[in-house]
Design a protein around this motif. Structure first.
Motif, PDB file in Angstrom:
ATOM      1  N   ASN A 180      62.276  38.153  95.996  1.00  0.00           N
ATOM      2  CA  ASN A 180      62.696  37.253  97.072  1.00  0.00           C
ATOM      3  C   ASN A 180      64.207  37.109  97.249  1.00  0.00           C
ATOM      4  N   ASN A 274      55.065  30.448  96.781  1.00  0.00           N
ATOM      5  CA  ASN A 274      56.236  30.497  97.643  1.00  0.00           C
ATOM      6  C   ASN A 274      55.755  30.288  99.077  1.00  0.00           C
ATOM      7  N   PRO A 275      56.373  29.347  99.805  1.00  0.00           N
ATOM      8  CA  PRO A 275      55.892  29.019 101.157  1.00  0.00           C
ATOM      9  C   PRO A 275      55.751  30.228 102.077  1.00  0.00           C
ATOM     10  N   GLN A 276      56.635  31.205 101.942  1.00  0.00           N
ATOM     11  CA  GLN A 276      56.597  32.342 102.862  1.00  0.00           C
ATOM     12  C   GLN A 276      55.404  33.263 102.588  1.00  0.00           C
ATOM     13  N   ASP A 277      54.824  33.177 101.402  1.00  0.00           N
ATOM     14  CA  ASP A 277      53.752  34.102 101.012  1.00  0.00           C
ATOM     15  C   ASP A 277      52.376  33.463 100.958  1.00  0.00           C
ATOM     16  N   ASN A 305      67.167  23.482 107.698  1.00  0.00           N
ATOM     17  CA  ASN A 305      67.070  24.887 108.097  1.00  0.00           C
ATOM     18  C   ASN A 305      68.359  25.645 107.811  1.00  0.00           C
ATOM     19  N   ARG A 313      65.934  31.549 101.806  1.00  0.00           N
ATOM     20  CA  ARG A 313      64.516  31.211 101.790  1.00  0.00           C
ATOM     21  C   ARG A 313      63.934  31.733 103.107  1.00  0.00           C
ATOM     22  N   HIS A 315      61.632  31.093 105.078  1.00  0.00           N
ATOM     23  CA  HIS A 315      60.798  30.196 105.875  1.00  0.00           C
ATOM     24  C   HIS A 315      61.695  29.101 106.434  1.00  0.00           C
ATOM     25  N   THR A 316      61.265  28.492 107.501  1.00  0.00           N
ATOM     26  CA  THR A 316      61.993  27.366 108.086  1.00  0.00           C
ATOM     27  C   THR A 316      61.300  26.062 107.723  1.00  0.00           C
ATOM     28  N   GLU A 319      58.044  25.967 109.687  1.00  0.00           N
ATOM     29  CA  GLU A 319      56.989  26.801 109.094  1.00  0.00           C
ATOM     30  C   GLU A 319      56.410  26.143 107.846  1.00  0.00           C
ATOM     31  N   TYR A 320      57.263  25.486 107.084  1.00  0.00           N
ATOM     32  CA  TYR A 320      56.801  24.762 105.897  1.00  0.00           C
ATOM     33  C   TYR A 320      55.852  23.640 106.312  1.00  0.00           C
ATOM     34  N   LEU A 323      52.462  24.952 107.148  1.00  0.00           N
ATOM     35  CA  LEU A 323      51.688  25.237 105.940  1.00  0.00           C
ATOM     36  C   LEU A 323      51.125  23.941 105.345  1.00  0.00           C
TER      37      LEU A 323
END
Length: 481
Positions: A180, A274-277, A305, A313, A315-316, A319-320, A323
């Motif tokens: 990452n 991880n939030p993006q995954d 942001n 990171r 993700h924004t 986006e978090y 989720l």
């Protein structure tokens, strides 16, 4: 609540395995993340085959190893103090050898050996199988170092010796390394690129734990959600895989379901996400299986942001939140925990307020919070000036901690009056008349011992709470026993 994830712990309390014929003594301590504790169990297993059994007495050790953390300067300073202690004992017991393992070994390499001359061997996270050779080098009077990072090593063929074990819960490592490249983090440099472990070896390890009576496992990785097995190799090389490899690949959702189905009465946790995954499919899998615990550690690090972008990171804030909304929709009973950094370079008061507002929306059950400390070798260390004054960092951290305490109390109070399944793990720290265990949300629960024992699943009525602990009365065994 303000405990940080890299807080030092001693990792050599109890050993359930060893060889009666072994004559040499190993003293091993672990500091930092859960992965380090898991790695120490791999090291103990390797050295058991070399004639070592572990000891809790530093003074009688032939070999002393410290498994280290580089995530914060404080963690490194703690290890240096321990090394001073080891060397004081070494003067009394000159045959004792001292080694540094893990991330700090990888980061500082020969510095320990050549410049400071405070240890005999330095071993990086991917070189533990080389320990027998390195120990031989030391015994022949030479310093030894191996900090080469591997593209393949997962230790999937090593059956760990369970250190500090209660015989109830255990870690099972599923990935190593990280791709990452968060700008504040040393892990990609100290642990290398991300690769996943063969799912069959994971299932075999979980089966072995089940056979030994373990009731709960935690699937462990720097970033578990990006687990991807396609026959071996780095995750970044998956695009070069054959069509057959891609078609038969196993992702984290697949692995989670495989483990859950294989052991329907064993609790399953995982960390760290991880939030993006993290995918909706993983959340749906959690909802589908009662034995997958309803708690997610979902580090966000900042609510701004602008700062998230500087941290790299992927993700924004929005986006978090999406989720979080999916988790609350699919798994309304799920608890969510966080990692948060106060005072990252260039952080303004507005950025800090964004973090507090994000916390107010999510209302985390608990968190690991700390002030930013610059780590040499990271992108932030090279490119960003550590320009937030120490007093400002500490004040912002205090505000984050205060808000987290408030939210933790809110979350524990929501359990009052409910009857929940608790897995007994140990005696309560505050009373030898009470057991301590956790519910599915990972909250600690204490209750009278009565006739129950460690390893039992017990239904407990929640009568009272503090901001971090639930207090209850047992009402009977659960169906999981």
């Amino acid at each position: 609540m303000e405990k940080v994830i890299e807080e030092s712990k001693q990792g050599n309390s109890l050993v359930l395995e060893g060889k009666a014929t072994n004559t040499k003594k190993l003293f091993i301590e672990s500091y930092g993340c859960q992965m380090n504790f898991s790695d120490s169990e791999v090291v103990a297993s390797i050295l058991t085959q070399e004639g070592f059994n572990t000891t809790q007495k530093l003074e009688e050790a032939d070999l002393v190893l410290v498994n280290t953390c580089s995530i914060r300067d404080k963690a490194e300073q703690t290890v240096r103090k321990r090394l001073e202690k080891y060397n004081a004992v070494k003067k009394i017991n000159p045959k004792m050898k001292v080694g540094v393992l893990g991330c700090m070994a990888e980061r500082l390499k020969e510095k320990f050996l050549d410049e400071e001359k405070i240890v005999d061997l330095v071993v990086g996270p991917d070189a533990y199988k080389d320990l027998p050779n390195l120990i031989q080098e030391v015994e022949e009077g030479r310093n030894a170092v191996n900090v080469i990072l591997s593209k393949e090593e997962t230790y999937g063929d090593i059956s760990p010796v369970r250190l500090q074990s209660n015989g109830v819960s255990a870690y099972v490592s599923i990935t190593r390394g990280c791709d990452n490249m968060c700008t504040f983090c040393v892990v990609p440099f100290t642990r290398g690129r991300e690769r996943s472990r063969d799912p069959q070896s994971i299932l075999e390890e979980v089966q072995d734990l089940a056979n030994k009576g373990y009731k709960e496992i935690t699937l462990l990785g720097q970033n578990v959600d990006s687990y991807l097995w396609y026959g071996g190799g780095l995750k970044k090389d998956f695009e070069k895989a054959t069509e057959m490899q891609k078609a038969t690949s196993v992702n984290f959702c697949n692995l989670l379901e495989m483990v859950a189905k294989a052991h329907p009465k064993m609790r399953i946790r995982f960390s760290t996400s991880n939030p993006q995954d993290m995918t909706v499919e993983v959340i749906e899998t959690m909802a589908k299986h009662d034995n997958i615990c309803k708690s997610i550690h979902l580090p966000v690090q900042s609510g701004s942001n602008r700062i998230l972008k500087k941290m790299n990171r992927l993700h924004t804030r929005e986006e978090y939140f999406e989720l979080i909304d999916n988790i609350e929709r699919i798994l309304p009973e799920c608890s969510i925990s966080q990692d948060m950094i106060a005072g990252f370079p260039t952080e303004t008061e507005e950025d800090h307020q964004d973090t507090l507002s994000l916390m107010r929306k999510v209302k985390y059950a608990f968190g690991f919070m700390y002030a930013y400390s610059e780590r040499p070798g990271t992108m932030a260390g090279r490119k960003l000036e550590d320009d937030v004054p120490k007093e400002t960092k500490q004040r912002r951290l205090a505000e984050i901690i205060a808000l987290q305490r408030e939210h933790a109390a809110y979350r524990t109070q929501s359990h009052l009056g409910k009857v929940e399944e608790i897995l007994i793990e140990k005696e309560s720290k505050k009373s030898n008349l009470h057991w301590s265990g956790r519910n599915t949300q990972n909250t600690t629960v204490v209750f009278p011992k009565e006739n129950y024992k460690v390893g039992d699943f017990v239904m407990v009525h929640i009568d009272d709470c503090t901001s971090a602990t639930l207090i209850g009365t047992p009402v009977g065994y659960s169906d999981n026993n």
